[in-house]
Design an enzyme around this catalytic site. Structure first.
Site, PDB file in Angstrom:
ATOM      1  N   HIS A 387       0.779  -1.234   0.000  1.00 31.68           N
ATOM      2  CA  HIS A 387       0.000   0.000   0.000  1.00 31.68           C
ATOM      3  C   HIS A 387       0.812   1.287   0.000  1.00 31.68           C
ATOM      4  O   HIS A 387       0.272   2.364  -0.260  1.00 31.68           O
ATOM      5  CB  HIS A 387      -0.926   0.001   1.223  1.00 31.68           C
ATOM      6  CG  HIS A 387      -2.258   0.618   0.975  1.00 31.68           C
ATOM      7  ND1 HIS A 387      -2.443   1.707   0.146  1.00 31.68           N
ATOM      8  CD2 HIS A 387      -3.482   0.319   1.447  1.00 31.68           C
ATOM      9  CE1 HIS A 387      -3.718   2.030   0.126  1.00 31.68           C
ATOM     10  NE2 HIS A 387      -4.366   1.201   0.907  1.00 31.68           N
ATOM     11  N   TYR A 502     -14.170   5.873   9.839  1.00 29.80           N
ATOM     12  CA  TYR A 502     -13.276   6.323   8.770  1.00 29.80           C
ATOM     13  C   TYR A 502     -13.791   5.820   7.429  1.00 29.80           C
ATOM     14  O   TYR A 502     -14.076   4.637   7.259  1.00 29.80           O
ATOM     15  CB  TYR A 502     -11.891   5.761   9.048  1.00 29.80           C
ATOM     16  CG  TYR A 502     -10.799   6.105   8.068  1.00 29.80           C
ATOM     17  CD1 TYR A 502      -9.853   7.067   8.387  1.00 29.80           C
ATOM     18  CD2 TYR A 502     -10.692   5.453   6.850  1.00 29.80           C
ATOM     19  CE1 TYR A 502      -8.825   7.375   7.502  1.00 29.80           C
ATOM     20  CE2 TYR A 502      -9.678   5.754   5.968  1.00 29.80           C
ATOM     21  CZ  TYR A 502      -8.745   6.716   6.292  1.00 29.80           C
ATOM     22  OH  TYR A 502      -7.733   7.016   5.421  1.00 29.80           O
TER      23      TYR A 502
END
Length: 674
Positions: A387, A502
């Site tokens: 990532h 989130y």
């Protein structure tokens, strides 16, 4: 700070003609519904490429607008609005005072210096460098903490899902994608608000002659919005290299070979010839068949496990590997186009697939590669990606294009035969590594750590079949807002709390944009959740419906702000990063327990809808959280959720399902329980 996972990018645009905002979903509009209007040549001429775009791939990159730094007073206002549902009155009063103190003294100077630095670095965004550093400085294992997965839908022709056949076609299509990208022939990433004007050969022939420094404005004039493609550079030939304290990203575009893993062994063979042309598919098929037929037992010390270790530990062990004479083997691993993992297991169900593609047994993976294509024995396929180098923009485009190419233009078919002259025994090299006692111990320890970590993870799935996107749009509410409301409602029903939540929003509309956070928990979702869960009898159906509509309206506002770079999370993060980099004491604001709490994201969510993607998932970002992957489809809503032992994921999904039932019932004008 919560780690990002399968970061969303489904694209939604304002109807006013103003710059776009990108809502939180993996790419349905811009990436999946593109009209394929490319200039094409004869079939033989384009065998190495997916298509030939009229507009050069990076034509818009130079003129993309810059990511704005929000006004400090706006950041404080938005931050306090997000804190309000999480704090009681006394806590909120203290947090409000600390937040307001940011507007003076050293804190204000940090903001001003951030703005000043940004003006001096117009080639990038204010968040790009700090965001890379955040990922690369993290010392936790990339497994579960960072790498997500996205599984492919099966090939609609069942016979093409045979492992060798599908692996060959995916490798060929992946190389075609790479060659199309590097030759500047990949269609630029653009969202067309008025495709009848902008997504046409005529407009593309015109815009290609507009100078790159002005091209974005030309597209903007016809309501077309190019997106940042800077992350594509790291898609191929790239790896994350472990280093003490902070890792590095490595890319070597000269390499022509593929890395293949099977039974923990690592193999390499060239998929490009010396002239850079795609090796004949029949030869690739022969090489993969050779690997699948290799009778060599699994290694006693599978090296891939080391990539699952703590980053400092792995950095020390990698140095030992280099010292033991493994430089050439590691260079081949690091520089390979990508990693293809051929698994011997057959997937039993979605849950088995999720576990296997997210982490597997750790032995047949190299988690540091920019991405790995994983293929199970039954042809179930997925991408697991590292990532730090990007937010999924390039990965999802790659996945969509590969799925389209393998299903519409497969290089080999069930009647194809591997090349008889492939000489795979010479062309395919199984990498051998010299391991001393310390390295063997390191592999064994890594295996213990890996098994301990993944044994704690539970994954469960849920499908709500009573309605989806079409119903919600008819009721004039946002599908994403309803899904997020159901998560808030479900958590309240299960645990009696409203907690930090989130949802990630792409800022790819800006040069070197990364992501911004949407905070789904609001005073509106809290009020609505309490009404539905705690006191449904006290409110009329019309009152409950209006609460849902208010949640939808506010969620839309948050989404617009985030996609335009007008959230608060990245701004506050960048100020804190700047203070730390200068060795300055952090303002008192950052010591507030409420600031730590809002960044302890118990509900970490990401949405995923694409014709190519069957399933996506990631682990929770905190030990007491949920990792919520979800998709709102035309007629149903699906969730793929993970948790650790402190949370009950099965009960959570039951509560989410009940919440969706109640919301849809109210939107239909019926009382709850009817």
């Amino acid at each position: 700070m919560a780690s990002l996972r399968a970061v969303p990018l489904n694209t939604v645009f304002s109807k006013s003609g103003k710059p776009p905002y990108l809502a939180c979903a993996f790419a349905a509009s811009a990436l999946c519904n593109r009209r394929q209007t490319y200039s094409t040549k004869g079939k033989d001429e384009i065998a190495d490429t997916l298509h030939r775009s009229i507009v050069p791939t990076m034509h818009y990159q130079k003129s993309l607008p810059r990511l704005p730094i929000p006004k400090l007073e706006d950041t404080i206002r938005r931050y306090l609005a997000a804190q309000r549902p999480l704090l009681d009155d006394e806590q909120y009063s203290k947090t409000e005072q600390l937040a307001q103190s940011l507007q003076s003294g050293a804190a204000k100077e940090l903001h001003e210096e951030l703005v000043s630095q940004d003006k001096k670095n117009k080639h990038t965004s204010y968040i790009s460098g700090p965001w890379f550093d955040m990922y690369l400085s993290a010392r936790e294992s990339v497994v579960l903490n960072f790498n997500p997965f996205m599984s492919f839908n099966p090939d609609p022709k069942p016979e093409y899902n045979e492992q060798l056949l599908r692996a060959t076609n995916m490798v060929v299509s992946a190389v075609r994608f790479m060659k199309t990208l590097r030759s500047g022939l990949l269609e630029p990433e653009v969202f067309h608000l008025n495709p009848a004007k902008s997504d046409t050969d005529g407009f593309k022939r015109l815009i290609r002659y507009v100078p790159a420094s002005l091209s974005w404005y030309g597209a903007y004039m016809v309501n077309a919005y190019p997106l940042d493609m800077s992350q594509y550079y790291r898609l191929f030939n790239s790896s994350r290299i472990p280093k003490q304290g902070c890792d590095q990203l490595f890319t070597d575009q000269r390499a022509r070979h593929l890395l293949v893993m099977r039974k923990g062994h690592l193999y390499v063979f060239d998929v490009l010839d010396q002239d850079g042309n795609l090796v004949k598919p029949a030869k690739i098929q022969a090489h993969l068949k050779f690997i699948l037929s290799d009778p060599t037992p699994a290694p006693a010390f599978p090296l891939g496990l080391l990539t699952s270790e703590d980053r400092n530990v792995w950095a020390g062990l990698r140095q030992k590997l280099l010292d033991a004479g493994n430089q050439e083997a590691l260079r081949k691993v690091d520089s390979a186009l990508f990693c293809l993992c051929l698994d011997d297991e057959t997937m039993k169900d979605h849950i088995h697939t999720s576990h296997n593609m997210l982490h597997g047994d750790g032995q047949n993976r190299w988690f540091d590669k920019s991405f790995s294509v994983i293929l199970a024995r039954d042809g179930t396929a997925a991408i697991n990606f590292e990532h730090s180098w990007g937010d999924g923009v390039a990965v999802l485009r790659f996945q969509n294009e590969v799925f389209k190419d393998t299903t519409e233009r497969p290089a080999v078919n069930p009647n194809s035969h591997p090349a008889a002259d492939a000489d795979s025994s010479s062309a395919v090299q199984r990498l051998d590594f010299h391991l001393d006692a310390a390295l063997r111990d390191g592999v064994n320890t890594a295996k213990e750590h890996f098994q301990t970590a993944v044994s704690k993870l539970t994954i469960a799935a849920m499908e709500f079949q009573k309605g989806g996107k079409e119903t919600l749009k008819k009721k004039k509410v946002s599908p994403d807002a309803v899904a997020q409301l159901a998560f808030q409602m479900g958590f309240l029903r299960q645990y009696g709390q409203t907690v930090a939540s989130y949802e990630s929003c792409s800022t790819a509309a800006f040069k070197h944009g990364r992501t911004e956070t949407i905070r789904p928990a609001s005073i509106h979702t809290k009020r609505c959740s309490h009404a539905f869960v705690r006191e449904p009898g006290k409110h009329s159906v019309d009152e409950l419906r209006k609460m849902v509509e208010e949640c939808s309206k506010y969620h839309g506002q948050l989404t617009r702000e985030a996609a335009m770079g007008q959230g608060f999370d990245r701004h506050l993060f960048a100020m804190r990063y700047l203070a730390n980099s200068k060795g300055q004491a952090l303002p008192a604001f950052y010591q507030d327990p409420a600031y730590a709490a809002i960044n302890h994201n118990i509900l970490s969510t990401s949405t995923l809808t694409s014709p190519a993607v069957n399933l996506g998932g990631f682990a929770p970002v905190v030990p007491d959280g949920f990792g919520v992957g979800y998709g709102v489809h035309d007629h149903w809503i699906g969730c793929n959720v993970s948790s650790y032992p402190s949370r009950n994921v099965h009960e959570f999904l039951q509560c989410v399902h009940k919440s969706l039932e109640d919301i849809f019932t109210v939107l239909e004008g019926k009382p709850i329980g009817s």
